[in-house]
Design a protein around this motif. Sequence first.
Motif, mmCIF file in Angstrom:
data_model
loop_
_atom_site.group_PDB
_atom_site.id
_atom_site.type_symbol
_atom_site.label_atom_id
_atom_site.label_comp_id
_atom_site.label_asym_id
_atom_site.label_seq_id
_atom_site.Cartn_x
_atom_site.Cartn_y
_atom_site.Cartn_z
ATOM 1 N N SER A 1 37.107 32.711 40.647
ATOM 2 C CA SER A 1 37.037 31.912 39.557
ATOM 3 C C SER A 1 37.698 30.696 39.714
ATOM 4 O O SER A 1 37.093 29.560 39.153
ATOM 5 C CB SER A 1 37.613 32.820 38.011
ATOM 6 O OG SER A 1 38.757 33.183 38.537
ATOM 7 N N LYS B 1 34.328 40.224 32.150
ATOM 8 C CA LYS B 1 33.455 41.317 33.152
ATOM 9 C C LYS B 1 32.016 41.337 32.697
ATOM 10 O O LYS B 1 31.163 41.550 33.652
ATOM 11 C CB LYS B 1 34.017 42.809 32.904
ATOM 12 C CG LYS B 1 35.454 42.805 33.898
ATOM 13 C CD LYS B 1 35.570 44.422 33.869
ATOM 14 C CE LYS B 1 36.879 44.298 34.933
ATOM 15 N NZ LYS B 1 38.192 45.164 34.310
ATOM 16 N N ILE B 2 31.673 40.883 31.612
ATOM 17 C CA ILE B 2 30.345 41.047 30.962
ATOM 18 C C ILE B 2 29.548 39.652 31.201
ATOM 19 O O ILE B 2 28.654 39.358 31.911
ATOM 20 C CB ILE B 2 30.254 41.262 29.629
ATOM 21 C CG1 ILE B 2 30.884 42.696 29.108
ATOM 22 C CG2 ILE B 2 28.814 41.308 28.783
ATOM 23 C CD1 ILE B 2 31.249 42.935 27.875
ATOM 24 N N GLY C 1 31.029 36.858 33.012
ATOM 25 C CA GLY C 1 31.035 35.756 34.184
ATOM 26 C C GLY C 1 31.443 34.469 33.818
ATOM 27 O O GLY C 1 32.370 34.317 33.221
ATOM 28 N N GLU D 1 35.325 45.364 42.215
ATOM 29 C CA GLU D 1 34.946 45.647 41.128
ATOM 30 C C GLU D 1 33.463 45.582 40.723
ATOM 31 O O GLU D 1 33.054 46.144 39.475
ATOM 32 C CB GLU D 1 35.812 44.265 40.213
ATOM 33 C CG GLU D 1 37.257 44.635 40.239
ATOM 34 C CD GLU D 1 38.047 43.642 39.667
ATOM 35 O OE1 GLU D 1 38.837 43.701 38.969
ATOM 36 O OE2 GLU D 1 37.309 42.266 39.937
ATOM 37 N N THR D 2 32.833 44.699 41.289
ATOM 38 C CA THR D 2 31.474 44.521 41.104
ATOM 39 C C THR D 2 30.380 45.239 41.956
ATOM 40 O O THR D 2 29.617 44.512 42.558
ATOM 41 C CB THR D 2 31.067 43.024 41.122
ATOM 42 O OG1 THR D 2 31.608 42.367 42.420
ATOM 43 C CG2 THR D 2 31.613 42.485 39.790
ATOM 44 N N ASP E 1 39.653 39.490 29.556
ATOM 45 C CA ASP E 1 39.161 39.898 30.752
ATOM 46 C C ASP E 1 38.087 40.753 30.622
ATOM 47 O O ASP E 1 37.353 40.871 31.640
ATOM 48 C CB ASP E 1 40.398 40.431 31.679
ATOM 49 C CG ASP E 1 41.423 39.432 31.818
ATOM 50 O OD1 ASP E 1 40.979 38.760 33.001
ATOM 51 O OD2 ASP E 1 42.405 39.071 31.146
ATOM 52 N N ARG E 2 38.102 41.631 29.614
ATOM 53 C CA ARG E 2 36.865 42.475 29.226
ATOM 54 C C ARG E 2 35.730 41.698 28.928
ATOM 55 O O ARG E 2 34.645 41.928 29.605
ATOM 56 C CB ARG E 2 37.133 43.227 28.079
ATOM 57 C CG ARG E 2 37.789 44.666 28.725
ATOM 58 C CD ARG E 2 37.957 45.640 27.247
ATOM 59 N NE ARG E 2 39.515 45.680 27.099
ATOM 60 C CZ ARG E 2 40.135 46.147 26.012
ATOM 61 N NH1 ARG E 2 39.322 46.859 24.976
ATOM 62 N NH2 ARG E 2 41.516 46.222 25.906
ATOM 63 N N ASN F 1 22.596 38.155 34.293
ATOM 64 C CA ASN F 1 23.957 37.552 34.842
ATOM 65 C C ASN F 1 23.890 36.199 34.055
ATOM 66 O O ASN F 1 24.640 35.703 33.342
ATOM 67 C CB ASN F 1 24.129 37.512 36.284
ATOM 68 C CG ASN F 1 24.941 38.427 36.554
ATOM 69 O OD1 ASN F 1 25.445 39.305 35.699
ATOM 70 N ND2 ASN F 1 25.060 38.521 37.921
#
Lengths: 165, 120
Positions: B32, A95-96, A98, A27-28, A91-92, A37
């Motif tokens: 996480s 993603k930004i 962390g 994903e990353t 969850d969106r 970050n």
Amino acid sequence: MNDPLKESMRASLEAARKKEYASLIEETKEPVPLAKNVLLAFVVGGAICLLGQVFYVLLTMAGLADKTCVTLSLLILIFLGSVLTGLGYYDRLGKIAGAGSIVPISGFANSVVAPALEWRTEGIVAGLAAKLFTLAGPVIVFGVTGSALLGLIKYIWLALTGGAL
Amino acid sequence: MWLDFFWAFVIGGGLCALAQVAMDKTPFFVSSAHILVAVVLFGEVLGFFGLYHHLIRLAGMGAAVPLCGFGNSLIEGVFAAMGRDGLLGVLTGGLSAGAAGLDAVIIIGFFSAIFLKPKG
């Protein structure tokens, strides 16, 4: 030292490990610079805590006891984290942001709801309820074990030095 | 009051930033779950040395909202229960101190997962 068999085993192990790693971080793929970050984590995490503080101040204005206000503010954040996860927005954000969205208690709520949602199709008991603890389980296990061990250390320390509990 | 908001933002954001640095600087993949466990243990150790309540006094929700605050309330619960029940408090204190948050997460999480549908 330079046993060729050992070397090739090590190399293949390394390759397998790299493959596993690559699949984990699919994903990353784009490496994002550390500074960006960290800044995003700071701003989003800080904003969630600020929101908690706003709830806290509003509740103290209603004349509730200090501890109750802290707990209720945390409950509101848990509620928001759960509902936003259920609607697919948290969850969106994750993603930004962390760690900025993982570390606050709303992120803990997210880690409970997200796997439960994903496994809902397997049934309420064997799917949803069982997977509720996929991420929360480790937190509870280490939290409880850690606090018990530290308590035991304090107990032994006080017994040795003759202090009172 | 405005200063309280400032410290809540700075300390809360700072704790998250610290976790992000740990996440990015660790050579292997950090999920996480890993980061949450590390943060809780971090809070427990600070609580053990009696340092975390200073952070709460300064930052209020800025220290209570990040999960190290949960770790701290576990260890404070254990110490308080040890004062009442002696050694047995080691087992009784932790979860009872964290019960409100934990129960809320389970119950609200359960109903959210049942009734809500992610969009997109």
